[in-house]
Design a protein around this motif. Structure first.
Motif, mmCIF file in Angstrom:
data_model
loop_
_atom_site.group_PDB
_atom_site.id
_atom_site.type_symbol
_atom_site.label_atom_id
_atom_site.label_comp_id
_atom_site.label_asym_id
_atom_site.label_seq_id
_atom_site.Cartn_x
_atom_site.Cartn_y
_atom_site.Cartn_z
ATOM 1 N N ARG A 40 30.553 63.371 -48.171
ATOM 2 C CA ARG A 40 30.665 63.202 -49.626
ATOM 3 C C ARG A 40 29.291 63.116 -50.286
ATOM 4 O O ARG A 40 29.084 63.636 -51.380
ATOM 5 C CB ARG A 40 31.463 61.944 -49.953
ATOM 6 N N ARG A 41 28.351 62.427 -49.628
ATOM 7 C CA ARG A 41 27.000 62.313 -50.195
ATOM 8 C C ARG A 41 26.301 63.666 -50.248
ATOM 9 O O ARG A 41 25.556 63.956 -51.182
ATOM 10 C CB ARG A 41 26.155 61.339 -49.365
ATOM 11 N N ILE A 49 35.749 69.764 -48.349
ATOM 12 C CA ILE A 49 35.659 68.811 -47.246
ATOM 13 C C ILE A 49 36.992 68.817 -46.508
ATOM 14 O O ILE A 49 38.050 68.646 -47.117
ATOM 15 C CB ILE A 49 35.329 67.396 -47.752
ATOM 16 N N ASN A 50 36.939 69.028 -45.197
ATOM 17 C CA ASN A 50 38.125 69.041 -44.344
ATOM 18 C C ASN A 50 37.981 67.948 -43.293
ATOM 19 O O ASN A 50 36.963 67.885 -42.600
ATOM 20 C CB ASN A 50 38.274 70.373 -43.617
ATOM 21 N N ILE A 51 39.003 67.119 -43.150
ATOM 22 C CA ILE A 51 39.003 66.082 -42.126
ATOM 23 C C ILE A 51 39.976 66.512 -41.035
ATOM 24 O O ILE A 51 41.155 66.742 -41.294
ATOM 25 C CB ILE A 51 39.436 64.725 -42.697
ATOM 26 N N GLY A 53 41.896 65.728 -37.393
ATOM 27 C CA GLY A 53 42.354 64.632 -36.550
ATOM 28 C C GLY A 53 41.850 64.819 -35.128
ATOM 29 O O GLY A 53 41.183 65.815 -34.809
ATOM 30 N N THR A 54 42.184 63.889 -34.263
ATOM 31 C CA THR A 54 41.710 63.972 -32.885
ATOM 32 C C THR A 54 42.300 65.171 -32.144
ATOM 33 O O THR A 54 41.725 65.620 -31.162
ATOM 34 C CB THR A 54 42.028 62.677 -32.120
ATOM 35 N N GLY A 55 43.422 65.706 -32.615
ATOM 36 C CA GLY A 55 44.010 66.893 -31.995
ATOM 37 C C GLY A 55 43.401 68.196 -32.492
ATOM 38 O O GLY A 55 43.744 69.273 -32.014
ATOM 39 N N GLY A 56 42.484 68.107 -33.470
ATOM 40 C CA GLY A 56 41.812 69.298 -33.972
ATOM 41 C C GLY A 56 42.405 69.894 -35.236
ATOM 42 O O GLY A 56 41.782 70.726 -35.872
ATOM 43 N N ARG A 57 43.597 69.476 -35.617
ATOM 44 C CA ARG A 57 44.234 70.017 -36.816
ATOM 45 C C ARG A 57 43.689 69.336 -38.068
ATOM 46 O O ARG A 57 43.371 68.153 -38.054
ATOM 47 C CB ARG A 57 45.738 69.814 -36.757
ATOM 48 N N VAL A 58 43.618 70.097 -39.156
ATOM 49 C CA VAL A 58 43.172 69.531 -40.432
ATOM 50 C C VAL A 58 44.273 68.606 -40.941
ATOM 51 O O VAL A 58 45.422 68.992 -41.075
ATOM 52 C CB VAL A 58 42.887 70.650 -41.461
ATOM 53 N N ARG A 59 43.896 67.336 -41.221
ATOM 54 C CA ARG A 59 44.877 66.382 -41.714
ATOM 55 C C ARG A 59 44.677 66.026 -43.165
ATOM 56 O O ARG A 59 45.556 65.470 -43.797
ATOM 57 C CB ARG A 59 44.909 65.124 -40.864
ATOM 58 N N ASP A 60 43.509 66.387 -43.729
ATOM 59 C CA ASP A 60 43.245 66.159 -45.149
ATOM 60 C C ASP A 60 42.158 67.119 -45.586
ATOM 61 O O ASP A 60 41.257 67.436 -44.805
ATOM 62 C CB ASP A 60 42.824 64.718 -45.398
ATOM 63 N N SER A 61 42.230 67.574 -46.832
ATOM 64 C CA SER A 61 41.259 68.533 -47.341
ATOM 65 C C SER A 61 41.185 68.408 -48.854
ATOM 66 O O SER A 61 42.204 68.148 -49.497
ATOM 67 C CB SER A 61 41.692 69.950 -46.959
ATOM 68 N N TRP A 62 39.990 68.564 -49.416
ATOM 69 C CA TRP A 62 39.835 68.571 -50.869
ATOM 70 C C TRP A 62 38.575 69.302 -51.259
ATOM 71 O O TRP A 62 37.683 69.508 -50.452
ATOM 72 C CB TRP A 62 39.870 67.160 -51.450
ATOM 73 N N THR A 63 38.520 69.701 -52.525
ATOM 74 C CA THR A 63 37.352 70.337 -53.116
ATOM 75 C C THR A 63 36.663 69.328 -54.019
ATOM 76 O O THR A 63 37.328 68.649 -54.803
ATOM 77 C CB THR A 63 37.767 71.579 -53.926
#
Length: 66
Positions: A40-41, A49-51, A53-63
């Motif tokens: 974010r900084r 920004i894509n987060i 999870g530990t399994g590799g799949r995107v669990r959250d994303s935003w512009t």
């Protein structure tokens, strides 16, 4: 536009989470929240920004907005 990915590091690395910007590692962090804060900084308006999870799949994303 820069795409930031927050993802777990490979086993054996000293930190648990990393931030990548357009596929290049920019920083390492002990917690996922610290990695998100670092992304974010660095991010500018229009960056994504894509987060992951530990399994590799995107669990959250935003512009990032201005």
């Amino acid at each position: 536009m820069t795409r930031y990915n927050i993802m777990p590091t490979a086993r054996g690395e000293p930190y648990d989470w990393k931030v990548e910007a357009n596929g290049r590692k920019t920083s390492s962090h002990r917690t996922q929240q610290n990695a998100v804060d670092a992304a974010r900084r660095r991010a500018a308006p229009g960056d994504e920004i894509n987060i992951h999870g530990t399994g590799g799949r995107v669990r959250d994303s935003w512009t990032v907005r201005a």
